[in-house]
Design a protein around this motif. Structure first.
Motif, short mmCIF file in Angstrom:
data_model
loop_
_atom_site.label_atom_id
_atom_site.label_comp_id
_atom_site.label_asym_id
_atom_site.label_seq_id
_atom_site.Cartn_x
_atom_site.Cartn_y
_atom_site.Cartn_z
N UNK A 47 0.83 -1.20 0.00
CA UNK A 47 0.00 0.00 0.00
C UNK A 47 0.86 1.25 0.00
N UNK A 48 0.24 2.40 -0.14
CA UNK A 48 1.06 3.61 -0.18
C UNK A 48 0.39 4.78 0.52
N UNK A 49 -0.37 4.49 1.57
CA UNK A 49 -1.02 5.55 2.32
C UNK A 49 -0.01 6.35 3.12
N UNK A 50 -0.40 7.50 3.58
CA UNK A 50 0.48 8.34 4.39
C UNK A 50 0.88 7.65 5.68
N UNK A 51 -0.07 6.90 6.23
CA UNK A 51 0.20 6.20 7.47
C UNK A 51 1.31 5.17 7.28
N UNK A 52 1.26 4.48 6.14
CA UNK A 52 2.30 3.51 5.83
C UNK A 52 3.66 4.18 5.76
N UNK A 53 3.66 5.36 5.17
CA UNK A 53 4.91 6.07 5.00
C UNK A 53 5.54 6.39 6.35
N UNK A 54 4.70 6.82 7.28
CA UNK A 54 5.19 7.14 8.63
C UNK A 54 5.75 5.88 9.29
N UNK A 55 5.05 4.75 9.08
CA UNK A 55 5.53 3.49 9.63
C UNK A 55 6.87 3.11 9.02
N UNK A 56 6.98 3.34 7.72
CA UNK A 56 8.23 3.00 7.03
C UNK A 56 9.40 3.79 7.59
N UNK A 57 9.16 5.08 7.80
CA UNK A 57 10.22 5.93 8.32
C UNK A 57 10.63 5.45 9.71
N UNK A 58 9.64 5.14 10.51
CA UNK A 58 9.92 4.67 11.86
C UNK A 58 10.71 3.37 11.83
N UNK A 59 10.25 2.46 10.99
CA UNK A 59 10.92 1.17 10.83
C UNK A 59 12.36 1.37 10.35
N UNK A 60 12.51 2.27 9.38
CA UNK A 60 13.83 2.52 8.82
C UNK A 60 14.77 3.07 9.89
N UNK A 61 14.26 3.97 10.72
CA UNK A 61 15.10 4.54 11.77
C UNK A 61 15.55 3.48 12.77
N UNK A 62 14.65 2.57 13.10
CA UNK A 62 15.07 1.55 14.05
C UNK A 62 16.05 0.58 13.40
N UNK A 63 15.87 0.33 12.09
CA UNK A 63 16.83 -0.52 11.38
C UNK A 63 18.21 0.13 11.37
N UNK A 64 18.23 1.44 11.16
CA UNK A 64 19.50 2.15 11.12
C UNK A 64 20.26 2.02 12.43
N UNK A 65 19.52 2.07 13.53
CA UNK A 65 20.22 1.99 14.81
C UNK A 65 20.70 0.56 15.08
N UNK A 66 19.92 -0.43 14.65
CA UNK A 66 20.39 -1.82 14.78
C UNK A 66 21.62 -2.02 13.90
N UNK A 67 21.55 -1.45 12.70
CA UNK A 67 22.65 -1.57 11.75
C UNK A 67 23.95 -1.02 12.36
N UNK A 68 23.84 0.13 12.98
CA UNK A 68 25.01 0.77 13.60
C UNK A 68 25.62 -0.13 14.66
N UNK A 69 24.75 -0.68 15.52
CA UNK A 69 25.23 -1.53 16.61
C UNK A 69 25.93 -2.76 16.07
N UNK A 70 25.30 -3.42 15.08
CA UNK A 70 25.87 -4.64 14.53
C UNK A 70 27.17 -4.34 13.78
N UNK A 71 27.19 -3.22 13.07
CA UNK A 71 28.37 -2.83 12.32
C UNK A 71 29.55 -2.61 13.25
#
Ligand code: ZN
Length: 118
Positions: A47-71
């Motif tokens: 889907x491509x609703x605005x709500x999804x977009x906000x979720x994506x950004x949130x998800x992406x941010x948490x992935x980035x912090x996991x990525x940093x830790x693992x890296x």
């Protein structure tokens, strides 16, 4: 340090490295140039609703912090493996004393002895 112990540590480091690489590979791409840098993939939700977009950004941010830790862990492991090659493994980077075997067994990528970590 005895060869037997170092061999055991090296195996455990390689194993940890493999686990972390697999974990990272699940949500990030390894940079082809450096081989040490990973980039989290931007999640694409159905889907491509605005709500999804906000979720994506949130998800992406948490992935980035996991990525940093693992890296960072991966870099520490690589540094430890390099030290084994150079015969300088197991020495505290702060005070230069030997790190206890008990500590290295639990945390083979440790850079500091238990006195310095406090
Ligand atoms: Zn120390």
């Amino acid at each position: 340090m005895e060869k037997e112990f170092l061999k055991k540590i090296q195996e455990s480091l390689e194993q940890r490295k493999e686990t972390i690489r697999k974990e990272l590979g699940g949500f990030a791409n390894e940079s082809p140039e450096t081989k040490k840098d990973w980039n989290a993939r931007y999640p694409q939700f159905e889907g491509s609703g605005l709500e999804d977009e906000a979720d994506e950004v949130e998800e992406y941010e948490s992935l980035l912090s996991i990525e940093k830790t693992l890296e960072k862990k991966l870099k520490d492991i690589d540094a430890a493996l390099e030290k084994i090659q150079k015969n300088s493994y197991g020495l505290c980077e702060k005070c230069g004393k030997e790190i206890s075997k008990e500590r290295l067994e639990v945390c083979p990528e440790a850079k500091w002895c238990s006195d310095c970590i406090q």
